[in-house]
Scaffold this active site. Structure first.
Site, PDB file in Angstrom:
ATOM      1  N   LEU A  45      23.618 -38.788 -20.087  1.00 64.08           N
ATOM      2  CA  LEU A  45      24.150 -37.520 -20.603  1.00 64.08           C
ATOM      3  C   LEU A  45      25.253 -37.716 -21.632  1.00 64.08           C
ATOM      4  CD1 LEU A  45      24.362 -35.535 -17.225  1.00 64.08           C
ATOM      5  CD2 LEU A  45      22.435 -35.728 -18.803  1.00 64.08           C
ATOM      6  N   HIS A  49      24.249 -32.473 -23.744  1.00 65.17           N
ATOM      7  CA  HIS A  49      23.791 -32.067 -22.407  1.00 65.17           C
ATOM      8  C   HIS A  49      24.890 -31.275 -21.692  1.00 65.17           C
ATOM      9  CE1 HIS A  49      21.508 -36.011 -22.972  1.00 65.17           C
ATOM     10  NE2 HIS A  49      20.532 -35.138 -22.821  1.00 65.17           N
ATOM     11  N   LYS A 161      18.409 -29.113 -30.968  1.00 63.07           N
ATOM     12  CA  LYS A 161      18.263 -30.472 -31.511  1.00 63.07           C
ATOM     13  C   LYS A 161      16.784 -30.880 -31.507  1.00 63.07           C
ATOM     14  CE  LYS A 161      18.758 -35.071 -31.755  1.00 63.07           C
ATOM     15  NZ  LYS A 161      18.120 -35.645 -30.600  1.00 63.07           N
ATOM     16  N   ARG A 199      19.672 -41.713 -27.618  1.00 65.51           N
ATOM     17  CA  ARG A 199      19.165 -42.876 -28.346  1.00 65.51           C
ATOM     18  C   ARG A 199      20.169 -43.422 -29.359  1.00 65.51           C
ATOM     19  NH1 ARG A 199      13.893 -39.996 -27.775  1.00 65.51           N
ATOM     20  NH2 ARG A 199      12.527 -41.417 -26.652  1.00 65.51           N
TER      21      ARG A 199
HETATM   22  P1  AMP Z   1      16.940 -35.253 -23.465  1.00 67.77           P
HETATM   23  O1  AMP Z   1      17.685 -35.797 -22.305  1.00 67.77           O
HETATM   24  O2  AMP Z   1      17.222 -35.972 -24.743  1.00 67.77           O
HETATM   25  O3  AMP Z   1      15.482 -35.068 -23.180  1.00 67.77           O
HETATM   26  O4  AMP Z   1      17.507 -33.791 -23.719  1.00 67.77           O
HETATM   27  C1  AMP Z   1      17.625 -32.856 -22.686  1.00 67.77           C
HETATM   28  C2  AMP Z   1      18.021 -31.538 -23.283  1.00 67.77           C
HETATM   29  O5  AMP Z   1      19.259 -31.679 -23.984  1.00 67.77           O
HETATM   30  C3  AMP Z   1      16.998 -31.016 -24.302  1.00 67.77           C
HETATM   31  O6  AMP Z   1      16.886 -29.608 -24.163  1.00 67.77           O
HETATM   32  C4  AMP Z   1      17.638 -31.390 -25.610  1.00 67.77           C
HETATM   33  O7  AMP Z   1      17.240 -30.569 -26.691  1.00 67.77           O
HETATM   34  C5  AMP Z   1      19.111 -31.193 -25.298  1.00 67.77           C
HETATM   35  N1  AMP Z   1      19.942 -31.942 -26.238  1.00 67.77           N
HETATM   36  C6  AMP Z   1      19.837 -33.267 -26.559  1.00 67.77           C
HETATM   37  N2  AMP Z   1      20.724 -33.575 -27.523  1.00 67.77           N
HETATM   38  C7  AMP Z   1      21.389 -32.446 -27.839  1.00 67.77           C
HETATM   39  C8  AMP Z   1      22.416 -32.126 -28.780  1.00 67.77           C
HETATM   40  N3  AMP Z   1      22.944 -33.024 -29.594  1.00 67.77           N
HETATM   41  N4  AMP Z   1      22.842 -30.842 -28.818  1.00 67.77           N
HETATM   42  C9  AMP Z   1      22.314 -29.891 -28.005  1.00 67.77           C
HETATM   43  N5  AMP Z   1      21.348 -30.144 -27.100  1.00 67.77           N
HETATM   44  C10 AMP Z   1      20.886 -31.401 -27.018  1.00 67.77           C
END
Ligand code: AMP
Length: 295
Positions: A45, A49, A161, A199
């Site tokens: 996170l 997140h 994003k 990432r």
């Molecule tokens: P992930 O863990 O990357 O699959 O992301 C989980 C959630 O967090 C998804 O809804 C993403 O779009 C959101 N998320 C990831 N990075 C960001 C960011 N920089 N700003 C806002 N939401 C994000």
């Protein structure tokens, strides 16, 4: 982000690994008349997140965070095996943001047998990232559908994003009548503009600087369109060239699209979204931004 790491004042968040256990917990909350908010993630996170969790905290009585690195959304040569993980830090952040339960299923429980059902949102899944990651959005739609059926949230928060992902999920929810309200949250960025992503830890120091070209390109396009409006496809062609020529950046795609259909947008009479993916070193980064002409 609120103080997270090892803060002894924070209560430990309840971690639920089992699908039946998650259902029982949600049923108990629902029986008490509480509304369930849900934030699905792949963990590791960051402040993006945390922002989703904060919005969920404001918009629901109970907040469930799921952490699941979903194998079905990764291609055979992608980073599933090396996707970053840090359970201790994640649960500290969840505690700091007032999460009520972390749903942390095992892959063998989510996919006990070969899944024969496909959730394919045609039209929205094939272009942009879908063209470069075949099957990716089917994997996303499948896991989100399963998670919605397990957690049964009233509302779920997703980041802009992942713009195409948000469009796919909104459409899946509409088409399949999931009783859940989807709420999009604007992209959270580092101070210098880089969109936060789990990432980003893959980036070396020089790559981290080179990656800034992506958000800078988006920002300059926003400024240009705000002032003058534009032939959007001519602008896209120019931006493609600039970004592709930027040191260390290998552009995958850059498009200006209608945010609802994700089809190319020609004129700025409605809304338009600039959306791009590029590799910096071996790291694949995505970003997007709305384009609006000032009135
Ligand atoms: P992930 O863990 O990357 O699959 O992301 C989980 C959630 O967090 C998804 O809804 C993403 O779009 C959101 N998320 C990831 N990075 C960001 C960011 N920089 N700003 C806002 N939401 C994000």
């Amino acid at each position: 982000m609120k103080k997270a790491k090892g803060d002894p004042r924070l209560p430990a968040v309840r971690v639920i690994r089992n699908i039946a256990g998650m259902r029982r917990q949600v049923a108990a909350w629902r029986k008490a008349g509480e509304r369930i908010g849900f934030v699905p993630t792949m963990g590791f996170l960051h402040e993006g997140h945390a922002t989703l969790l904060r919005e969920a905290r404001k918009g629901a009585d109970r907040v469930v965070l799921s952490i699941f690195v979903n194998p079905t959304q990764f291609g055979p040569n992608e980073d599933f095996e090396k996707y970053p993980r840090d359970d201790g830090r994640d649960s500290a952040i969840a505690a700091a943001e007032g999460v009520d339960a972390i749903f942390y299923p095992r892959a063998k429980d989510m996919y006990p047998t070969e899944t024969l059902t496909r959730v394919h949102v045609a039209g929205l899944s094939e272009g942009l990232c879908g063209a470069h990651r075949p099957g990716h959005f089917d994997g996303v739609a499948l896991v989100v559908a399963k998670l919605f059926n397990i957690v049964q949230p009233d509302r779920a928060w997703f980041g802009e994003k992942d713009f195409q992902q948000l469009a796919v999920i909104r459409r899946m929810v509409e088409d399949l009548n999931f009783p859940v309200e989807i709420i999009g949250v604007p992209t959270v960025r580092e101070k210098d503009g880089l969109a936060m992503s789990s990432r980003n830890v893959y980036l070396g120091k020089a790559e981290r600087k080179q990656a800034l070209a992506i958000s800078k390109t988006l920002k300059s396009a926003q400024a240009e369109v705000r002032k003058r409006g534009k032939d959007l496809q001519a602008l896209a062609a120019r931006l493609r060239k600039t970004l592709d020529e930027s040191p260390g950046v290998r552009l995958e795609y850059l498009e200006i699209v209608d945010p609802a259909t994700l089809r190319p947008a020609d004129r700025l009479d409605g809304r338009a979204q600039l959306i791009a993916a590029a590799r910096v070193g071996s790291t694949r980064l995505i970003d997007n931004a709305p384009l609006e002409r000032s009135r």
